[in-house]
Structure formats: C-alpha cells, structure tokens
Design a protein around this motif. Structure first.
Motif, PDB file in Angstrom:
ATOM      1  N   MET B   1       1.026  -1.161   0.190  1.00  0.00           N
ATOM      2  CA  MET B   1      -0.002  -0.041  -0.127  1.00  0.00           C
ATOM      3  C   MET B   1       0.763   1.584  -0.119  1.00  0.00           C
ATOM      4  SD  MET B   1      -3.046  -0.908  -0.256  1.00  0.00           S
ATOM      5  CE  MET B   1      -4.154  -0.354   1.319  1.00  0.00           C
ATOM      6  N   GLU B   2       0.496   2.113  -1.131  1.00  0.00           N
ATOM      7  CA  GLU B   2       1.162   3.197  -0.754  1.00  0.00           C
ATOM      8  C   GLU B   2       0.452   4.568  -1.057  1.00  0.00           C
ATOM      9  OE1 GLU B   2       4.160   4.149  -4.224  1.00  0.00           O
ATOM     10  OE2 GLU B   2       5.199   1.544  -3.653  1.00  0.00           O
ATOM     11  N   LEU B   3       0.698   5.697  -0.459  1.00  0.00           N
ATOM     12  CA  LEU B   3      -0.094   6.790  -0.353  1.00  0.00           C
ATOM     13  C   LEU B   3       0.197   7.430  -1.522  1.00  0.00           C
ATOM     14  CD1 LEU B   3      -1.061   7.617   2.283  1.00  0.00           C
ATOM     15  CD2 LEU B   3       1.116   9.472   2.085  1.00  0.00           C
ATOM     16  N   TYR B   4      -1.954   7.823  -2.174  1.00  0.00           N
ATOM     17  CA  TYR B   4      -1.485   8.982  -3.023  1.00  0.00           C
ATOM     18  C   TYR B   4      -2.590  10.097  -2.579  1.00  0.00           C
ATOM     19  CZ  TYR B   4      -0.185   4.854  -5.578  1.00  0.00           C
ATOM     20  OH  TYR B   4       1.195   4.105  -6.249  1.00  0.00           O
ATOM     21  N   LEU B   5      -2.577  11.313  -3.519  1.00  0.00           N
ATOM     22  CA  LEU B   5      -3.193  12.048  -3.748  1.00  0.00           C
ATOM     23  C   LEU B   5      -3.765  11.795  -5.033  1.00  0.00           C
ATOM     24  CD1 LEU B   5      -3.451  15.203  -2.453  1.00  0.00           C
ATOM     25  CD2 LEU B   5      -2.061  15.658  -3.714  1.00  0.00           C
ATOM     26  N   ILE B   6      -5.240  11.993  -4.668  1.00  0.00           N
ATOM     27  CA  ILE B   6      -6.932  12.149  -5.381  1.00  0.00           C
ATOM     28  C   ILE B   6      -6.849  13.200  -5.986  1.00  0.00           C
ATOM     29  CG2 ILE B   6      -8.629  10.983  -6.105  1.00  0.00           C
ATOM     30  CD1 ILE B   6      -5.908   8.755  -4.847  1.00  0.00           C
ATOM     31  N   ALA B   7      -6.912  13.553  -7.083  1.00  0.00           N
ATOM     32  CA  ALA B   7      -6.803  15.289  -7.252  1.00  0.00           C
ATOM     33  C   ALA B   7      -7.672  14.889  -8.731  1.00  0.00           C
ATOM     34  CB  ALA B   7      -5.337  15.511  -7.680  1.00  0.00           C
ATOM     35  N   ALA B  15      -4.260  10.042  -8.897  1.00  0.00           N
ATOM     36  CA  ALA B  15      -3.598   9.472  -8.447  1.00  0.00           C
ATOM     37  C   ALA B  15      -2.007  10.050  -8.523  1.00  0.00           C
ATOM     38  CB  ALA B  15      -3.628   8.244  -8.118  1.00  0.00           C
ATOM     39  N   ILE B  16      -1.591  10.791  -7.354  1.00  0.00           N
ATOM     40  CA  ILE B  16      -0.551  11.660  -7.073  1.00  0.00           C
ATOM     41  C   ILE B  16       0.058  10.635  -6.381  1.00  0.00           C
ATOM     42  CG2 ILE B  16       0.897  13.527  -7.141  1.00  0.00           C
ATOM     43  CD1 ILE B  16      -1.723  15.112  -8.049  1.00  0.00           C
ATOM     44  N   PRO B  17       1.367   9.984  -6.606  1.00  0.00           N
ATOM     45  CA  PRO B  17       1.824   9.559  -5.162  1.00  0.00           C
ATOM     46  C   PRO B  17       2.868  10.384  -4.562  1.00  0.00           C
ATOM     47  CG  PRO B  17       3.010   8.854  -7.321  1.00  0.00           C
ATOM     48  CD  PRO B  17       1.839   9.602  -7.995  1.00  0.00           C
ATOM     49  N   THR B  18       2.927  10.169  -3.743  1.00  0.00           N
ATOM     50  CA  THR B  18       2.986  11.781  -2.274  1.00  0.00           C
ATOM     51  C   THR B  18       4.038  12.160  -2.509  1.00  0.00           C
ATOM     52  OG1 THR B  18       2.340   9.953  -0.436  1.00  0.00           O
ATOM     53  CG2 THR B  18       0.975  11.852  -0.670  1.00  0.00           C
ATOM     54  N   ALA B  93      -4.697   8.936   0.568  1.00  0.00           N
ATOM     55  CA  ALA B  93      -5.298   8.123   0.847  1.00  0.00           C
ATOM     56  C   ALA B  93      -4.426   6.916   0.743  1.00  0.00           C
ATOM     57  CB  ALA B  93      -6.609   7.380   0.978  1.00  0.00           C
ATOM     58  N   ARG B  94      -4.184   5.704   0.949  1.00  0.00           N
ATOM     59  CA  ARG B  94      -3.292   4.355   0.747  1.00  0.00           C
ATOM     60  C   ARG B  94      -4.343   3.311  -0.167  1.00  0.00           C
ATOM     61  NH1 ARG B  94       0.769   4.227   3.536  1.00  0.00           N
ATOM     62  NH2 ARG B  94       1.563   5.373   5.592  1.00  0.00           N
ATOM     63  N   ARG B 115       1.805   6.522 -14.779  1.00  0.00           N
ATOM     64  CA  ARG B 115       2.794   4.803 -14.359  1.00  0.00           C
ATOM     65  C   ARG B 115       1.786   3.685 -13.349  1.00  0.00           C
ATOM     66  NH1 ARG B 115       5.371   7.172 -16.634  1.00  0.00           N
ATOM     67  NH2 ARG B 115       7.395   8.746 -16.027  1.00  0.00           N
ATOM     68  N   GLY B 116       0.003   3.963 -13.842  1.00  0.00           N
ATOM     69  CA  GLY B 116      -0.373   2.629 -13.754  1.00  0.00           C
ATOM     70  C   GLY B 116      -1.767   3.429 -13.184  1.00  0.00           C
ATOM     71  N   LEU B 117      -2.217   2.482 -12.136  1.00  0.00           N
ATOM     72  CA  LEU B 117      -3.798   2.375 -12.044  1.00  0.00           C
ATOM     73  C   LEU B 117      -4.006   2.552 -10.714  1.00  0.00           C
ATOM     74  CD1 LEU B 117      -5.754   0.280 -14.798  1.00  0.00           C
ATOM     75  CD2 LEU B 117      -5.424   3.024 -14.351  1.00  0.00           C
ATOM     76  N   VAL B 118      -4.399   2.694  -9.551  1.00  0.00           N
ATOM     77  CA  VAL B 118      -4.739   2.115  -8.162  1.00  0.00           C
ATOM     78  C   VAL B 118      -6.111   2.127  -7.705  1.00  0.00           C
ATOM     79  CG1 VAL B 118      -3.102   3.429  -7.067  1.00  0.00           C
ATOM     80  CG2 VAL B 118      -5.654   5.396  -6.966  1.00  0.00           C
ATOM     81  N   ASP B 119      -7.320   1.325  -7.877  1.00  0.00           N
ATOM     82  CA  ASP B 119      -8.277   0.811  -7.317  1.00  0.00           C
ATOM     83  C   ASP B 119      -8.844   2.078  -6.340  1.00  0.00           C
ATOM     84  OD1 ASP B 119     -11.154  -0.308  -6.976  1.00  0.00           O
ATOM     85  OD2 ASP B 119     -10.101  -2.121  -8.162  1.00  0.00           O
TER      86      ASP B 119
END
Lengths: 771, 145
Positions: B1-7, B15-18, B93-94, B115-119
């Motif tokens: 799990m990684e932390l992302y900023l959702i914009a 999702a932007i990696p924090t 969020a993670r 770079r990829g996807l998050v769900d």
C-alpha cells in the motif's frame, strides 16, 4: 594568509574532535582498518595543508606519522601498542600545536624528536610529554555550509515580504502611531539583518590570491622564466561563490601571461628589459563592482599574428581584419579557438581559450577587457559584480508586464521622443539612430508577443559582447537590487531570460538576458567588430580636456590642457616690459608673456606656462578654476587673434585660447633680429602703424641706422622724401605706395597689405643675401 | 500500500504519489513568461519561493486549464519548484498500486505521464507522474523568432 591559517586551524580542530572517538576505538582494536584509514586521512590532510601554509613542524610530525601508518596499511608493520601510542602522541601533539597557533603562543619543540623516534620499530616508548594545553582560545569563527546560508537568505527574504504585507495592511486602516513606530523599528532591523546576512557570504579575495605565488613560481620555473609577482588589494571582499567562479579564469589568464606574455630572460635582455618579468595582480572595489587587474610587462599581444590566425581559421576575411581598429584586433584573442602561440604548450594550451575565460566571466555578470602595449606588456581587467546573488537592476515595463535588466548591461537610456533619437523602418526591421549612431532596434513587447501600445516610449541601449542595440520598451519603472535565482529549464529554454527574482512587491519578475534577446531577435553582429568600432569613434570623439581659468580682465577663459606645461605663481617683479613686450624671467630663461590686462597692483600672480615642446610662452591669469572637457562644438571667434572660439561650459560662454596663435606670435625671435630702417615721411605713420607689425614679425625698427650697423632692409614711402641712409647702396629698399591699385611694372607694395609687405621684405632680404 | 493524493484534472480523477508532492496550495497572482512553451502558465510566489506554474491540461495535450484555476500541487524537480494546476483535490489515502491494464491505450500526454492504476472503491484512477508534465529543456527558439 591569515584567513587560510584560521581556516586550517578551524578545520583541524573540527577533525580532531571527530577523530577523538576513532582514536579511542583504534587504541582498543589496532587491527580495525576503517579507524586506521580515518587517522591516516587526518595526518595526510594535515601534511598537505602544512606544506601549503609553511608550517614545518606540523609537516614533519604529520609526515612521520603518515609514513608509519602507510606501512601499517601495506601490512609492513603490525599496529602494536607501542606504535598506536606513538601515533596517538603525535596526533595529540598536532592538536596542541594547532591550538598554540590559534592562540598565537609558542610551543616548546624539544620533545618532538622523541615523538618521531618513538614511531620507529622497536623504539622505546616515549613518555608522553606534559601537555601544554590550557591556552585554548575560544573560537571566534564558525564554519557553515552554503546551504545553511542560502536558507538564511531566503528566510530573510520571507521576513522582508511579510514586513511589506504587514505594512500594506496597516496602511489601509487607521493605525495607532505606536504600532507604526514599532513597524518602523522592525523595518530598520530587518534591513540591517539583510545586510548582515548578505555579508556572511563575503570572503576576502585573498582566498583567491594566496595560491598564486606558488603557482607563478612553479609555472615560471617550468618555463625557465624569472617572474616577480606583486599582489595588491588582497583584503577586498567578494561573494564566496564569486571567488570560486573567478578561480579558473584568473589562473588561466596568469598562465597565459607567463607562457605567452613574459618573454624568456635572454629575449628580455636583448629588448632592454630587466630579466625578471613583472606580474601584478590587483583587486579593488569600485562601486558595486570588483575590478581585478592582471598586468604583465611582457611582449603584449602579437596583433598581426592573431589577426593572421583569425583569417586562416576563417573567422574573418582579410578585408574584415584590415578594416578593424587596433583595439578590435586585440579583442580577437577572445574569439573562439584562437591562441597566438602556434603550438599548444602544457602551460596554457590546454584546449581552453580566452573565449572560455570570457564566457565564464560573463556568466557571472562580469566583463573582461584588455589593453595591450606592444613590447611593453598587457593589462587584462576583469570586472565582476560584488555578489552573485544580488544584482543591481533596472525594472522596465513592456506590454503591461515588468521585467528586470541588469544595470551593467545597459549603456544608456534615452527617450524615444527626444530630438537626438530617430526611428526608421528598414525593410521589415527597424533602426534607431541615437545621436548619429545607428543601432538595430528590438521592440520588446513585439518580441515577447505582448500587447503593443504603439511605438516604444523609451529606448534602453543594451551592450552585449558583440555589439549594442536599442531595446524599445514602454517605460523605466524603477531601479532595484534583486536577488537573482536561476529559473526553471522550461523558462531558460526561451533563451530570453537570465533568471528570476522575487522583488519586495511579492510578484515574481523575470530578468532579461540582454545578449539572449539580441539572439532571439535575430540580430547579427558578425561584422560588428570593425563596423561598430567606426561608429564608436564617430560617436565618441575623445573629449579635449581644458583648463578653465579666470583671466586678468575677469573673463572666464579656457585653454586646451595639452598645451599647458604647468601653472605657477610668479612674482610680479619677474615680469618686465622689455624688448617690445612683456617677458617673464624665470629659471634662468626669458619667455614671452601674454596678459590681457595690466599687472599693476599685483605682487604675485599665477601664470600658465604653455609649451609646444619648442616654444614656451607664459600667460598671466587671475586664477586657475577647473579642468573641464571642451564641448566639440565651438563658435569660431570673429577675426584672428589669440582666441580660437567660444564654447558653452555649464551655462556660460567661455572663450578658448588658441595656443597655436600664442606660439606663432612667440616664434623664437632670430638671435640677431634684422635691422629695418624706416624712412618715415615725417607723419609718424611708419613708426605708429608699421612698426608693431614689423616687430612682431621679428624686425628691429630704427629711424636712423645706428653707428657701425648696416640695416638689412629699408622701407620708404613711394611718394615720400628719401631720408638719410637711403644713400647707402648696400641697403635694399622696399617702397610702399598709398594707392591700393598698382601701376604697371610697379614694384612698390600697397602699404596696408601687411602680408605682401612682409613677403616682399623677406624676399628682398633673401635675394640680397644670395646676391 | 502506498500513499496517494487523489486529484481531478480535466474532469478525470488521478492519483499522485505523495512522495512527489511537496505541498498543496492556492496560488496567488501568476506572472506570464512570454515565449515559454504553452504548458508553462507563468511564475507565482509562495513565500520567498518562485514557482513555475504548469498548465496541466496543456501539458497533457488536452484542453488548457480555466483561467480561474488556482489550486495546485507543488513538486520539486531538479532543484526547481513547480506548481501543477489541478481542478480540485479529494483525498489522501493508501492504495495498492496496480499495473496499467493490458490493452489500455492512453492518448495525448496521458500516455507519457501515466504510471499505473489504483482502485478507489471500484473506480480505477490513473497514477500520474508529475515529472512527466514538466517541460524539459528542449529548445524552442524557433517559436520566438
């Protein structure tokens, strides 16, 4: 050197503190390689610095320890307790000596031999000497890294912005005067802090100079030359970063001077110079600029060779080079890839040319110039701003936006609507003519694609390395010292900007790059070196300096300074009316003296001693006033005389003396002035009207021949009676007539035709002599 | 799990990696940079720092961001600070990073920045690399001439 020593002490002390733990660990575990390496590095560094700083005792100690530690690293020696103890004793000793240096006290060195001896294999352990510690002076300096300083600087900027914001808010409301007073005080403190923080970045230029003596000595030795180096102005302070940026260019220029400039001793001897070449490196502050001057007394630039090479390399055509001024040809050494030596040498020919030096200097906002005196030496002057980060700028407006321009890059600002400025469309571009000088015009708002508000109201004349151009802008808004930071790559990629800044307004501002604007605008100065020079000489006829003085009649007059040998005060008694005119006797010689008014009532007075190296004359004045530059426009004086014309100095018309006329009148009189017999007709006309002219022309006039002397010439009136002496057939006679028109075959001369009379007289005398 | 900023950018969630995010701000006035590439909207000040403002829409090769857009994500690349404009910010969020679905064909700038996807609760969001939005040093001198 003091600074370096201070730095060495601070650095060594710091390392020693850090090393203390390592030493203890090594003592416990002598086989620990990492600890060994740390201690080795320490003594190695100390040894290096000592050689540089001339500290022989420390050098000896550290050298001995380094040898032993190297042997241990190579596995030749086993780090047994005795060895470890001996090394530690030396490290301790280094610490003590360093403290002693810092405190400025001397330290007994008798036990050092023992310490070194103890390093030897199988040596008896030396008893550790009683520590001489105890005078450790409290450190008054700290070492900071630049990052911390930068953070301080940016924090400072934040404070300034916050202060401005606060002031703005307070201005909007009615504020208690006490709050205002507090804000005032805050502002003062903030400004002071800002200065102080700026100063933390400053360092003495000695940091740059101190390595030069060694370098010059080594390089000169390598080249087989003898060079005496003089350093001046080591205490001038400069931004630390700037010092680092200056290092390479300076070293390069000095190597060049040693290699190409200063000749080999034998060559110097045959050129009549002292065998030891002289190299002077000096620094001085001038306003917010630092000038570093590198002067040698070598051969100067071999202009012909440089020019030939430039042609050979195809940089310029032979015609271009021929059209160039001397200065422009000298500047060719800054052209890419040029070096006056045909063979690259190990000293200066390392593929780095003066073009790189110039680019480096310009990169930090500086300028480089040179003065070559063939056969006598070369002076290179580097001019750099005091600090890298703070730049004096001019804030301009164009198309509704503000931009900054480095003040150093602007030669001049003129209003486009003035009489001295003309703007013409040439094809699809424009030319601005400023006081007769044609410059390409770049309209900034058009170039930047900003909304245009008609014709630019102001022209900034921007000087670049290749040439000048006029930048059309809307207005000059302000001058400001700005902290310039590099802008993001996408911004720099435009090629238009040199950096960005955040002025006190809180709105970011871009710094325009004068040379970049010219490039983007497509200006080409390829041929500019030759052509531009010409324009330059036209625009800048060197001003003639003149001495402004108050004359004896109360008028202000001026005389070109070149004609003035000196101004001296003389006794009125040394001025006499003798031999038909005023003469000054001084220093055993008599010189003609001019005076426009009577000298009566003056005990002493200043006189101008004018000379053209052959003739000396004196001119009596009331008071010397000032040295001024003569305007190039001069209203010619009406009629000949000693006044060449009238110029405006300040608001006042001032008469300018014509030194030529003064000298001409004072033409050295023949040692034996020709005697001229005047046969007056009894009206006294000759005596009153003719005599002064004749005497001024160098004749001595008499009414009757003195006994035993034969006149060289006689004058008589055609209609007059012949007087005595005319009977002497040996005296040629020139006869004067009253009528303007001459009768046929008349050899008489019209009596008011001065030039004809003098010519006839000279002619007659000459003919007579030959005959 | 990684932390992302959702914009939200151009109406789409990203999702932007924090670790790429320095801070999130509402920008003040933006000063234009004439002749710079169009994805550089201008310069803005954040305290004593000058930010280069990136018009994210233009950088992605879609519609420019509206002039009123003030919200930005601050990122630091090669020592320079950039403000990347966004429509809005949702959340931090993670999430578990997923690789881009095979067969997914991204167009415009999305292709280079994705770079990829998050769900996110069933919604797939593209992971955006801010560095890919920042114009490099490619010369554009021709544009100015």
């Amino acid at each position: 050197m003091d600074d370096l020593l201070q730095e060495f002490v601070a650095e060594t002390r710091e390392t020693l503190e850090a090393l203390a733990g390592e030493i203890v660990a090594w003592e416990a575990q002598p086989a620990d390689r990492a600890r060994l390496d740390a201690i080795f590095r320490f003594v190695h560094t100390v040894k290096g610095s000592c050689g540089f700083l001339d500290l022989p005792r420390l050098a000896r100690l550290s050298h001995a320890a380094e040898d032993v530690l190297a042997a241990v690293r190579d596995g030749q020696r086993i780090p047994d307790t005795a060895l470890v103890n001996a090394v530690l004793a030396i490290v301790d000793r280094i610490g003590e000596i360093v403290e002693a240096i810092d405190a400025g006290v001397s330290l007994d060195d008798t036990s050092e031999d023992l310490l070194i001896a103890a390093l030897a294999e199988n040596a008896a352990p030396a008893s550790a000497p009683a520590s001489a510690m105890g005078h450790r002076a409290p450190a008054r300096s700290v070492r900071l890294n630049v990052e911390l300083l930068d953070r301080m600087m940016s924090g400072m900027s934040d404070i300034v912005l916050a202060r401005n914001e606060l002031a703005r808010r307070l201005r909007d409301d009615d504020v208690d005067p006490r709050v205002e007073a507090a804000l005032e005080r805050l502002s003062g403190t903030v400004a002071e802090m800002r200065d102080t923080v700026t100063r933390t970045r400053m360092q003495k230029i000695d940091a740059l100079f101190s390595a030069l003596p060694r370098m010059v000595r080594d390089t000169a030795a390598e080249l087989g030359k003898a060079v005496a180096l003089t350093l001046e102005g080591s205490d001038v302070e400069l931004d630390r970063e700037m010092i680092e940026m200056m290092r390479d260019p300076l070293v390069h220029i000095i190597r060049n001077a040693l290699d190409h400039g200063i000749e080999a001793p034998s060559v110097r001897r045959s050129a009549g110079k002292r065998e030891t070449g002289r190299l002077t490196v000096s620094a001085r502050q001038s306003g917010n600029q630092i000038l570093v001057e590198i002067a040698d007394d070598g051969a100067g630039i071999d202009v012909a060779r440089v020019a030939a090479k430039a042609v050979k390399m195809g940089l310029y055509s032979a015609a271009d080079v021929d059209a160039m001024s001397q200065a422009a040809r000298e500047e060719l050494i800054f052209a890419a890839g040029l070096s006056s030596k045909d063979l690259a040498s190990s000293i200066s020919g390392r593929g780095v040319g003066m073009d790189v030096v110039r680019a480096n200097i310009e990169q930090i906002g500086g300028r480089i110039s040179l003065t070559s005196r063939p056969g006598r030496g070369l002076v290179i002057t580097i001019q750099v701003p005091l600090t890298l980060s703070i730049m004096p700028t001019i804030v301009i407006g164009a198309g509704g936006q503000r931009f900054a321009l480095s003040r150093a890059s602007i030669d001049e600002i003129v209003t486009a609507r003035g009489d001295t400025v003309r703007i013409d469309a040439v094809g699809d571009s424009a030319i601005a003519t400023v006081r007769g000088e044609r410059l390409p015009l770049v309209r900034l708002s058009a170039l930047l694609g900003l909304p245009q508000t008609g014709e630019p109201g102001t022209l900034a004349i921007v000087g670049t390395r290749d040439g000048s151009y006029a930048l059309g802008i809307d207005a000059v808004l302000d001058t400001e010292e700005l902290v310039i930071k590099p802008a993001a790559p996408a911004v720099m990629a435009t090629g238009l900007y040199a950096g960005q800044s955040l002025p006190d307004s809180g709105l970011p501002m871009l710094l325009l790059d004068g040379a970049g604007v010219a490039t983007v605008a497509g200006l080409r100065f390829d041929r500019a070196i030759g052509a531009d020079e010409q324009a330059d000489t036209e625009a800048a006829i060197p001003a003639v300096p003149a001495l402004l003085f108050e004359d004896l009649d109360g008028q202000r007059r001026a005389v070109p300074l070149a004609a003035v040998d000196r101004v001296e005060t003389v006794e009125a008694s040394s001025i006499r009316h003798v031999g038909g005119r005023l003469r000054l006797s001084a220093d055993g010689v008599i010189v003609p003296l001019y005076s426009v008014a009577t000298l009566e009532g003056r005990a002493s007075l200043p006189v101008l001693r004018l000379t053209d190296r052959e003739t000396d004359v004196a001119y009596a004045i009331a008071e010397p006033l000032d040295i001024v530059d003569l305007p190039t426009t001069m209203a010619c004086a009406n009629g000949a005389g000693t006044i060449a014309g009238v110029v405006l100095i300040g608001e006042e018309p001032v008469e300018v003396l014509d030194p030529l006329a003064l000298f001409a009148q004072a033409e050295p009189e023949p040692a034996d002035p020709a005697l001229c017999l005047l046969h007056d007709d009894g009206t006294g006309w000759m005596d009153q009207f003719l005599r002064p002219t004749l005497e001024a022309a160098g004749y001595r006039c008499v009414a009757a021949a003195p006994a035993g002397q034969r006149p060289a010439i006689a004058l008589s009136l055609a209609s007059g009676e012949r007087g005595a002496g005319a009977n002497d057939p040996g005296v040629p006679v020139v006869r004067l007539r009253r009528e303007r028109a001459a009768a046929r075959e008349d050899t008489t001369v019209y009596r008011y035709d001065r030039a004809a009379l003098l010519a006839a007289m000279a002619d007659t005398i000459a003919t007579r002599r030959i005959g | 799990m990684e932390l992302y900023l959702i914009a939200h950018i151009a109406g789409r969630g990203v999702a932007i990696p924090t670790e790429q995010v320095d801070s999130v701000v509402d920008l003040g006035d933006v000063v234009a940079v004439p002749c710079a590439v169009s994805s550089v909207r201008g310069l803005s000040a954040l305290r004593s720092r000058v930010l280069t403002v990136i018009d994210t829409g233009t950088a992605l090769g879609i519609e420019p961001m509206p002039d009123s857009c003030r919200r930005a994500v601050i990122t630091r690349i090669d020592g320079h600070h950039y403000a990347v404009l966004v429509d809005s910010l949702d959340d931090v969020a993670r999430y578990e990073p997923l690789s881009l679905s095979s067969g997914l064909s991204l167009q415009h700038g999305w292709a280079s920045a994705g770079r990829g996807l998050v769900d996110r609760d069933g919604d797939p969001l593209l992971v955006l690399d801010l560095a890919a939005l920042v114009p490099g040093t490619h010369k554009i001198s021709a544009a100015a001439a």
